[in-house]
Scaffold this active site. Structure first.
Site, mmCIF file in Angstrom:
data_model
loop_
_atom_site.group_PDB
_atom_site.id
_atom_site.type_symbol
_atom_site.label_atom_id
_atom_site.label_comp_id
_atom_site.label_asym_id
_atom_site.label_seq_id
_atom_site.Cartn_x
_atom_site.Cartn_y
_atom_site.Cartn_z
ATOM 1 C CG HIS A 298 -1.830 -1.165 1.315
ATOM 2 N ND1 HIS A 298 -3.078 -1.238 0.730
ATOM 3 C CD2 HIS A 298 -1.639 -2.366 1.944
ATOM 4 C CE1 HIS A 298 -3.623 -2.405 0.994
ATOM 5 N NE2 HIS A 298 -2.767 -3.117 1.722
ATOM 6 C CB SER B 120 16.354 18.409 -16.606
ATOM 7 O OG SER B 120 15.743 19.684 -16.599
#
Length: 461
Positions: free
Chosen positions: A186, A316
């Site tokens: 989870h 980037s």
């Protein structure tokens, strides 16, 4: 541009003089200027295998002379060599039975075969319909070529790439077997696990996909040939389908058979749907693997950073020094595309009206694209990412030692509720699990050291 005049039942038409196709191919080029998606050359090669086998079968059955048989076989072998790829210009978006592509192959084969006869001074000529397409219809030839192409691409492209990535993951699984880390469920901390165990789950996904792929591709060995127009086999010898399947098998090395029910083979493509379902399952597994890898490699200072992956290129255009998990991103996009293709294949296969499904080219296009994307994606991900996965043990140990979920090992000794109190107290007050356990008075320091052993928790049996 120099041209020559070809004709069909619609009359005469100009064809580029240096191209081997004929009138029907030229009409298709003019009638369907749709998109950029060319009919995959692997489909053409599947047709060439079929036309080659059909010539041998028709010769056996007394339908072709030996000279015509030899000429057609020669022409098909030329196509299979890759020398004639430029003569197959048609796009996927054409008639749903693939008639134009069938005729494209028939016309090129007849053109090359007639050159062969002329070179050998044989006074015969070969007609694209009467000879190359003898005992056949587009309705049974396209699905036959489709199955031949799909089976070959799964065997020669997809399965090797799957094995390559699987073997790399197995190497990492074994190499990292002794590294204990915190597990997560989870997206929250859970009990410990070995890094090798975690990767074994990834590896086993590919093991299962390999088995499912092996099972689903067996159904692709069934060929529609012999069904002709509607599945009855009109204008074909009763033995034609079996003979063609035999000769295709002989030339490819794969055990193709003539489908026992040609009505099904022409109007339903559930066998391809099942195959693509396996491709979708593989795509789902690759999505999960790629996501896990990029999450575990997130950082380098504000992420999980439990593993490092190769730095292949700048990440980037504005942030200097940034490196992104580009291979993972590529693989997840491949997975999404394959899942979309599965929707197309499933819907298109459902559209078999009466005796014929007329969505064959789009079924073929999407299934082949999925095979190519998955194969290329796995190979690229393997070579540029998976082989370079390495653990960052300092971070792994830090997360493990900080985890409150180690408290699970106390359950058998003090019970769930007391163990939960220890974990909550540690979290609320910023204590270590050990400090919290001792302060509650539920365990002694000696008991804590004896019961909280991550190495025992990863191999409880």
């Amino acid at each position: 541009m120099s041209v020559r005049i070809e004709h069909d039942t619609f009359g005469e038409i100009e064809v580029p003089a240096d191209k081997y196709w004929g009138a029907q191919t030229e009409r298709s080029k003019r009638n369907f200027p749709v998109g950029k998606e060319r009919m995959p050359i692997e489909v053409v090669y599947g047709f060439a295998q079929l036309k080659r086998a059909a010539a041998l079968a028709n010769f056996d059955l007394g339908k072709l002379s030996e000279a015509k048989k030899d000429a057609i076989v020669y022409a098909c072998d030329q196509i299979l060599s890759g020398e004639l790829d430029e003569h197959f210009p048609l796009v996927v978006w054409q008639t749903g039975s693939g008639t134009q592509s069938n005729m494209n192959v028939n016309e090129v084969v007849s053109y090359v075969a007639n050159m062969y006869l002329k070179d050998h001074q044989i006074d015969e000529s070969i007609h694209p319909n009467d000879d190359v397409n003898e005992s056949q219809s587009s309705n049974d030839t396209f699905p036959t070529a489709m199955h031949v192409a799909l089976y070959q691409e799964v065997e020669t492209k997809l399965e090797p790439a799957l094995k390559l990535l699987r073997n790399t993951l197995k190497e990492k699984e074994d190499k990292f077997e002794s590294i204990i880390k915190i597990g997560r469920t989870h997206l929250q901390d859970a009990t410990p696990i070995k890094l090798g165990q975690e990767i074994s789950g990834w590896r086993y996904m590919l093991d299962r996909c390999e088995i499912m792929l092996s099972e689903s591709k067996k159904h692709i060995l069934n060929l529609a040939i012999g069904g002709t127009a509607v599945g009855t086999g009109i204008n074909a010898h009763p033995e034609f389908g079996d003979k063609v399947a035999h000769y295709i098998s002989e030339n490819t090395g794969y055990p193709f058979v003539s489908s026992e029910n040609k009505f099904h083979a022409l109007t339903a493509h559930d066998e391809v749907v099942q195959l693509h379902g396996t491709l979708k399952a593989l795509a789902g597994d690759l999505m999960k693997i790629a996501n896990d890898v990029r999450w575990l490699a997130s950082g380098p200072r504000a992420g999980l950073a439990e593993i490092s992956i190769p730095e292949n290129e700048p990440g980037s255009s504005i942030m200097p020094g940034k490196v992104n998990p580009t291979q993972c991103e590529m693989l997840t996009m491949v997975a999404v595309q394959v899942m979309g293709n599965d929707t197309v294949v499933g819907f298109a296969s459902s559209q078999g009206n009466f005796e014929l499904n007329v969505y064959k080219p789009v079924i073929m296009h999407n299934t082949l694209q999925s095979i190519y994307l998955l194969a290329d994606g796995m190979e690229t991900f393997n070579n540029n990412c998976a082989v370079g996965i390495e653990p960052i043990e300092e971070n792994i140990d830090n997360y493990l030692n900080q985890s409150l979920m180690l408290v699970t090992a106390l359950n058998p000794h003090i019970g769930y509720e007391k163990a939960a109190q220890i974990a909550k107290k540690a979290h609320k007050e910023g204590l270590t699990l050990k400090e919290s356990a001792i302060q509650t008075g539920y365990v002694t320091e000696e008991q804590f050291e004896a019961w909280i052993k991550p190495e025992d928790m990863v191999d409880p049996h």
